[in-house]
Design a protein around this motif. Structure first.
Motif, mmCIF file in Angstrom:
data_model
loop_
_atom_site.group_PDB
_atom_site.id
_atom_site.type_symbol
_atom_site.label_atom_id
_atom_site.label_comp_id
_atom_site.label_asym_id
_atom_site.label_seq_id
_atom_site.Cartn_x
_atom_site.Cartn_y
_atom_site.Cartn_z
ATOM 1 N N HIS A 126 -4.257 -6.586 6.741
ATOM 2 C CA HIS A 126 -3.870 -7.214 8.014
ATOM 3 C C HIS A 126 -2.662 -6.524 8.633
ATOM 4 C CE1 HIS A 126 -6.402 -10.389 6.264
ATOM 5 N NE2 HIS A 126 -6.634 -10.696 7.523
ATOM 6 N N LYS A 127 -2.398 -5.339 8.177
ATOM 7 C CA LYS A 127 -1.275 -4.559 8.723
ATOM 8 C C LYS A 127 0.064 -5.259 8.541
ATOM 9 C CE LYS A 127 -4.019 -1.478 10.995
ATOM 10 N NZ LYS A 127 -4.407 -0.460 10.029
ATOM 11 N N GLN A 128 0.141 -6.100 7.528
ATOM 12 C CA GLN A 128 1.426 -6.724 7.249
ATOM 13 C C GLN A 128 2.067 -6.007 6.057
ATOM 14 O OE1 GLN A 128 0.639 -10.905 6.783
ATOM 15 N NE2 GLN A 128 -0.447 -11.022 8.740
ATOM 16 N N PRO A 130 4.235 -3.502 6.014
ATOM 17 C CA PRO A 130 4.127 -2.049 6.126
ATOM 18 C C PRO A 130 5.222 -1.331 5.329
ATOM 19 C CG PRO A 130 5.005 -2.962 8.151
ATOM 20 C CD PRO A 130 4.592 -4.131 7.299
ATOM 21 N N VAL A 166 -6.988 1.089 4.016
ATOM 22 C CA VAL A 166 -5.866 0.345 4.600
ATOM 23 C C VAL A 166 -4.523 0.986 4.250
ATOM 24 C CG1 VAL A 166 -7.187 -1.804 4.571
ATOM 25 C CG2 VAL A 166 -5.598 -1.313 2.709
ATOM 26 N N GLU A 168 -2.163 4.248 4.755
ATOM 27 C CA GLU A 168 -2.039 5.466 5.558
ATOM 28 C C GLU A 168 -1.903 6.696 4.662
ATOM 29 O OE1 GLU A 168 1.445 5.035 7.949
ATOM 30 O OE2 GLU A 168 0.929 2.934 8.367
#
Lengths: 870, 410
Positions: A126-128, A130, A166, A168
């Motif tokens: 959830h892109k949390q 990071p 998920v 990078e």
């Protein structure tokens, strides 16, 4: 906000049951009344170095269980719950967790690692969070060793938990750098090094980009190979595990390293401790798996467009590899055949030898034969067993031309050994080898039979005799008989060489099932399996004996049901499963021709009565087998099956609700189809119940996804059986089909498994549409289907444009186009003409090489031409 | 991150018998589903087509046809008892009208082919046998053939499928000449256009080996007839090109017409002495009688009608004559046409000079059709000749060209 939880956590582990229950109750209440505070308190407990180790550990475990569960639906709930918590609270919890990685307590660090990975598993997609990877890796090499170890472990768990897409690439690079540095031989702390290697194992899936870069790949490979030489066995073993994983994930990148890897694996196999040697052998087994797959897929025809080329590593290493594996065969353990859980270097080496034979075929034979000849008559049982095992191993792979002469020479020797060798282990392997001969070199497909009228009787006599041997040998003899019978399965009604011995064989197998020690070594299972195969290959001459066998097996089942009243145990349930399986095979056999079906029908009522009683047991396997057998019975009895429905219905309903044992549910769905075809419109009174349950199954997220495609197909079965009476279900079934269709229209980015699943889902949806359209055909109510036609056509359009249907879906899809045109007639004409791709799709299918697709397409063409020309 | 255990199955078959049973069941269920699906598709298409065709009027009104007979499919029909099967099949053939004037657009909308002389029949292959039935429904041959499911052979595909061909059995070379395809591998083609049926016939028949020379599993040879588009070349070829069979006139099929049981104006037959031995009807001795003879059906009210739907009334017998001669309604009666001939008014029958000869041959299944009577009449008085036909197809081409020229000039 934090609550004092230490005492409760300690009490929850108390010996005193009352105290423990009270504590568990308190924890539950706390969690229910104030979840945020509960989680915060647990994280605080875990992070607090002043607290007892026991309470910290339990706090961490409860925290972990609050984030993840085995059951899919529960897991989704927990993820949603975490995501909906207050951001500040979550930040505090995460800070506690990261802080714990520096704790002096090993348990606390290790628990925190796992909890962090669980949180990452939820948040990263959830892109949390990071900053997680960055904060773990900052100053990693300046940290004290225990924290470095905990950090690397955490990275490993994270890689195990989240999917590569998920993370990078920048983070992947950082993770790999840290991990490889940790693995380096300059790292003096073994715990750190081990943690790093295990982390690499999990991170390999992330390293696609890095493995494509020569320099980076060389570096990683060098570090892994160096680690296989570490003085610490755990590190060596973990390093070989990495090599095994690399062999399957990056097969196509291995060429530059394969010589080195061969050297280090050979050394490990010959000299290292068993756990390490096993992994070294596994590396070659895994390479075999890869090459067998590649060669199977392309059939050896590399026209340059295959995705992964075959590097023939096994073929190249063959002359070194085979002697190394043959050596391992001599390292048997004394009683390995009696021990179900045994796995040792001889077993691994023999298994690998079999895979090598499948990979290279004929080339292996001259390398193995001298070993066999040298050892097979030696006084040491190890040598005889190893030679026999080697022979059995190479029977799959090389061509019959190469093997049949050898088998003809060896057969008599083997039969004698099975009777006379003083060693059980040798006899076990001999019987297994005979089974392999029959499995791969006996059957109607082979030109030169190894079994002739001259030796058939001897073979059967020896096998039946051997069934009286110790359980593990008798089990292999049953297995050999299984393959002996299988070779005659497609002989049709022609007289088979087994015919004269049929009765004797059946008698011997039944005797085996009654042995007191039949439960050992899966003997009883093997005997029933052989019996099933003997029944399957019975013919017109022997079918009267199968008719006689039927009441015997029924009596056996009856007895297990009677004795169950006294005691119910797992063995009894397993036996019921075997007996139901045997009855299923008999029903299918006798039901397949009219004269024997007549005999069998006399028993139908009694058999059904027995099956229904099996449902009283709690065993999923027994239920599954009984359900399968009932399906066969419904098919054989046809419309007469109606008389069993009142009683059977409740078990059908139960089966459809069995989410937990989803195999039972799936089989029950299939049986609903059998019942629909048997009963046709007479199934109508049960359809309300069945449809309700099927619709519930579809909406449930607890049910395993593999059951959903058959449920859709089952809609089609029901609609075809009850015709326009399906009207009342349209309102529920059609929206379900539509939304599933939308979901399944695209597979973009899915992996092979997902694509396969999607195709099976599509097939189910399309079969449902087919059944519904055909069911309504000719009814005055066909117009009720008109509103759904545009969507069906859109679905077909999107499938066509997606270009990733398999042949089965293509065939069903083009059939649906025909069914739609056939049933709706001229009213659908304009819709079909307007649809984007119907015409192209039809054209493609008409010129398909696949016979079934073409046939469906021709039917569709006729139906459409009629609909349009009205 | 515990160590990863590797254990491979040891001395065990790759697939357990239980897994095999499970797979067997799934396969069986999938196969049964396909069969059910397939059955529904076939059943649907046959029930819709064949049985709903208008029954020919000659079906004896004295017998009430069983209601279920109306809803039979071919599979059902094949299970009927002999007499019933005869009745059912007798109604299913498509019969051409006789060409008494030239249709418009003959060159564009029609096919033409020379008709083999012989016994017109339905050939049904199903369940491992092939049966040919004459136009009255009686069986001509029962034999093995290479048609789908036409012989008890392992490789002839599913035995339940059935195929129906419209054929003429030609005695000379013992060959079935296929002139139409009604049903192929369970797919009814009766609702398809002639154009499609001929295309299908041409592409499918040869595939089966039915056109091969006779063999053990293939007793009679099947053969296609050359079908032409009815332009002047095609018409001329059909009329004069050599064929391996004895010709009996030309058949004209409208390209857009479906296969329709009974007499249809969308299929026409025409003949002259050059392409048929039997231009003029012969009597039972094979002689051409001096006066044209017709067979008509006696109705309840004494009216004498043709086999058309609706029937055309050619005259009327009075009640006393019927009683005296012991005739019953439904009888087929033979008449000659006297000097008074047939008088038409605006294409409609005005009157006919009928003379009663007696009951028709018992083998006759039905009365003559109006077009047959009129064709025979015209053959005796002012026949339609091949030149006239050829002229009509070439004119229409000219007209087209003309129209085209004008447009381009304009």
């Amino acid at each position: 906000m934090a609550m004092e939880v230490t005492q409760i956590l300690l009490n929850a582990q108390a010996v005193d049951a009352a105290l423990r229950n009270q504590a568990e109750e308190n924890l539950k209440q706390f969690q229910e009344q104030n979840l945020p505070s509960f989680l915060f308190s647990l994280a605080g407990e875990l992070a607090n170095d002043d607290k007892p180790a026991e309470s910290r550990k339990l706090a961490g475990l409860i925290l972990k269980n609050a984030l993840d569960a085995k059951e899919q639906h529960r897991k989704i709930e927990l993820v949603q719950r975490w995501l909906s918590l207050d951001v500040t609270l979550k930040a505090q919890i995460k800070a506690f967790l990261l802080k714990t990685l520096s704790s002096p307590s090993l348990d606390a660090r290790s628990t925190a690692s796992q909890v962090i990975a669980k949180v990452a598993g939820i948040e990263l997609p959830h892109k949390q969070w990071p900053e997680l990877i960055g904060s773990l890796l900052s100053n990693v090499h300046q940290l004290p060793a225990p924290t470095r170890q905990a950090t690397l472990e955490t990275l490993g768990y994270i890689c195990e938990e989240v999917s590569p897409d998920v993370v990078e690439q920048d983070h992947v690079n950082k993770i790999l750098t840290a991990v490889v540095q940790g693995m380096n031989s300059t790292e003096e702390n073994n715990d750190v090094r081990l943690a790093a290697i295990r982390a690499l194992y999990n991170a390999l899936g992330f390293a696609q980009v890095n493995f494509s870069n020569d320099m980076e790949r060389d570096y990683i490979m060098r570090i892994v190979c160096e680690a296989t030489l570490s003085p610490e066995p755990k590190i060596r073993r973990a390093a070989f595990e990495c090599l095994v994983a690399i062999s399957s994930t990056y097969y196509e990148k291995l060429a530059p390293y394969i010589q080195d890897i061969f050297n280090i694996t050979a050394k490990a196999v010959r000299e290292d401790e068993e756990p390490v040697a096993l992994q070294a052998i596994e590396f070659w087994s895994s390479i075999c798996d890869e090459e067998i797959d590649i060669l199977e897929e392309y059939g050896g025809d590399f026209s340059g467009d295959s995705e992964v080329p075959c590097f023939y590593f096994i073929k190249q290493a063959l002359s070194f590899l085979v002697p190394m594996l043959l050596e391992t065969l001599l390292k048997q353990e004394e009683d390995q055949d009696q021990d179900e859980g045994a796995w040792n270097i001889a077993m691994a080496g023999g298994t690998c030898l079999g895979l090598v034979a499948r990979t290279v075929g004929d080339d292996i034979v001259p390398l193995v034969m001298p070993f066999i000849e040298e050892n097979i008559t030696k006084p040491d049982w190890r040598q005889r067993e190893a030679a026999t095992y080697a022979f059995g191993s190479i029977l799959e792979g090389p061509s019959p031309d190469k093997l049949v002469p050898l088998v003809n020479m060896a057969l008599n020797f083997m039969l004698t050994a099975l009777m006379k060798d003083p060693n059980n282990h040798v006899k076990d392997t001999t019987a297994w080898t005979l089974g392999r001969m029959f499995e791969f070199l006996h059957g109607s497909a082979l030109d030169t039979p190894i079994i002739t009228p001259a030796n058939c009787q001897q073979i059967i006599t020896v096998l039946l005799q051997s069934m009286k041997d110790v359980p593990n040998v008798a089990e292999k003899a049953c297995g050999a008989l299984y393959f002996l019978a299988q070779g005659y399965e497609d002989a049709g009604s022609a007289s088979s060489p087994l015919t004269p011995f049929f009765q004797e064989i059946v008698h011997a197998l039944l005797t085996v099932t009654h042995r007191d020690d039949a439960v050992e070594s899966r003997l009883r299972t093997a005997a029933y399996e052989a019996l099933n195969e003997v029944v399957r290959c019975s013919n017109d001459e022997t079918s009267p004996m199968v008719v006689q066998l039927l009441p015997l097996i029924m009596m056996e089942l009856h007895q297990t049901l009677e004795s169950q009243k006294v005691s119910s145990d797992e063995r009894q349930n397993e036996l019921q499963g075997l007996l139901c399986g045997c009855l299923q095979v008999i029903i299918q056999k006798l039901g397949s021709s009219e004269p024997t079906k007549y005999h069998f029908m006399q028993y139908a009522d009694q058999i059904m009565g027995l099956f229904l009683r099996v449902f009283a047991s709690r065993s999923a396997t027994a239920h599954e087998e009984a359900m399968l057998a009932i399906g066969a019975l419904a098919y054989a009895t046809g419309a007469d099956f109606a008389k069993y429905m009142t009683e059977f219905y409740k078990y059908l309903d139960m089966g459809l609700q069995n989410f937990e044992d989803y195999q039972v549910c799936a089989i029950t769905v299939g049986v609903v189809g059998d019942v629909c075809r048997a009963l046709e419109e007479k199934v109508l009174p049960y359809c309300d119940g069945i449809m309700t349950q099927l619709l519930k199954d579809l909406s449930s997220n607890q049910l395993h996804r593999s059951v959903k495609p058959p449920i859709f197909s089952c809609f089609g079965d029901i609609a075809l059986a009850i015709g326009e009476n399906f009207e009342k279900y349209l309102l529920y079934a059609m929206p379900m089909l539509q939304s599933a269709a939308e979901l399944s229209a695209h597979t973009a980015g899915a992996d092979d498994d997902m694509t396969e699943y999607t195709n099976s889902l599509r097939n189910g949806i399309l079969e449902a549409y087919s059944g519904i359209f055909q069911g309504f055909k000719g009814s005055p109510k066909t117009q009720l289907l008109m509103p759904y036609a545009p969507h069906v056509l859109q679905f077909l359009d999107s499938l066509y444009m997606e270009k990733d249907m398999d042949d089965v879906v293509t065939k069903t899809a083009i059939g649906v186009l025909g069914d739609l045109a056939d049933t709706l007639g001229s009213s659908a004409g304009p819709l079909i003409q307007q649809s984007v791709s119907s015409k192209e799709f039809l054209k493609d299918c008409l010129s398909s090489d696949d016979h079934l697709i073409k046939e469906s397409a021709e039917w569709a063409k006729l139906a459409i031409s009629r609909a349009i020309s009205f | 991150m515990a160590p990863h255990d590797v254990r491979r199955p040891f001395k065990r078959p790759a697939i357990s018998d239980q897994e095999r049973r499970r797979q067997h069941s799934l396969l069986r269920q999938a196969q049964n589903r396909r069969d059910a699906q397939h059955h529904a598709r076939c059943l649907a298409s046959t029930v819709l087509s064949l049985p709903t065709l208008a029954p020919e009027p000659e079906s004896s009104p004295s017998e009430n046809p069983e209601p279920w007979q109306e809803n039979l499919d071919v599979l059902g029909a094949s299970k009927l008892k002999a007499a019933e099967a005869r009745k059912w099949f007798a109604k299913q053939l498509m019969h051409p009208e006789w060409m008494i004037d030239i249709p418009n657009n003959l060159s564009q909308d029609w096919f033409v082919f020379s008709r083999p002389s012989g016994k017109r029949c339905f050939v049904v292959s199903c369940n491992g046998t092939t049966i040919s039935r004459l136009r009255n429904g009686s069986i001509l041959h029962r034999f093995p053939s290479a048609l789908p499911a036409g012989a008890r052979k392992k490789d002839s595909g599913p035995s339940q499928t059935y195929s129906i061909l419209d054929c003429i059995f030609h005695e000379g070379d013992q060959t079935y000449y296929v002139i139409d395809m009604v049903c192929w591998r369970d797919y009814s083609l009766s609702d398809c256009t002639a154009e499609f049926r001929f295309f299908w016939l041409n592409s499918k028949l040869a595939e089966t080996g039915a056109c091969d020379l006779p063999s053990r599993y293939h007793k009679y040879r099947f053969s296609l007839v050359p079908v032409y588009s009815c332009d002047s070349n095609g018409l001329y070829a059909a009329y004069s090109a050599p064929v391996p069979y004895v010709k009996d006139g030309l058949l004209f099929y409208n390209k857009h017409a479906h296969y329709q049981a009974g007499i249809t104006p969308l299929a026409l037959v025409w003949k002259d002495e050059n392409c048929s031995q039997y231009v003029m009807d012969t009597d039972s001795k094979g002689q051409v009688p001096n006066q044209q003879q017709v067979v008509l059906e006696l109705q309840d009210d004494g009216k004498l009608t043709t086999s058309d739907d609706p029937p055309v009334v050619f005259g009327c017998l009075d009640g006393s004559f019927i009683q005296q001669s012991g005739l019953q309604s439904g009888c087929l009666l033979r008449f000659s046409i006297g000097e008074g001939g047939i008088v038409l008014m605006d294409g409609k029958l005005e009157k006919a000079d009928l003379h009663y000869l007696g009951k028709a041959n018992r083998a006759r299944a039905s009365a003559d059709s109006f077009s047959k009577v009129m064709f025979q009449y015209s053959v005796r008085h002012s026949p339609l000749r091949i030149d006239g036909l050829l002229e009509s197809v070439s004119i229409s081409v000219d007209e087209e060209n003309k129209a085209c020229d004008i447009e381009m000039d304009g």
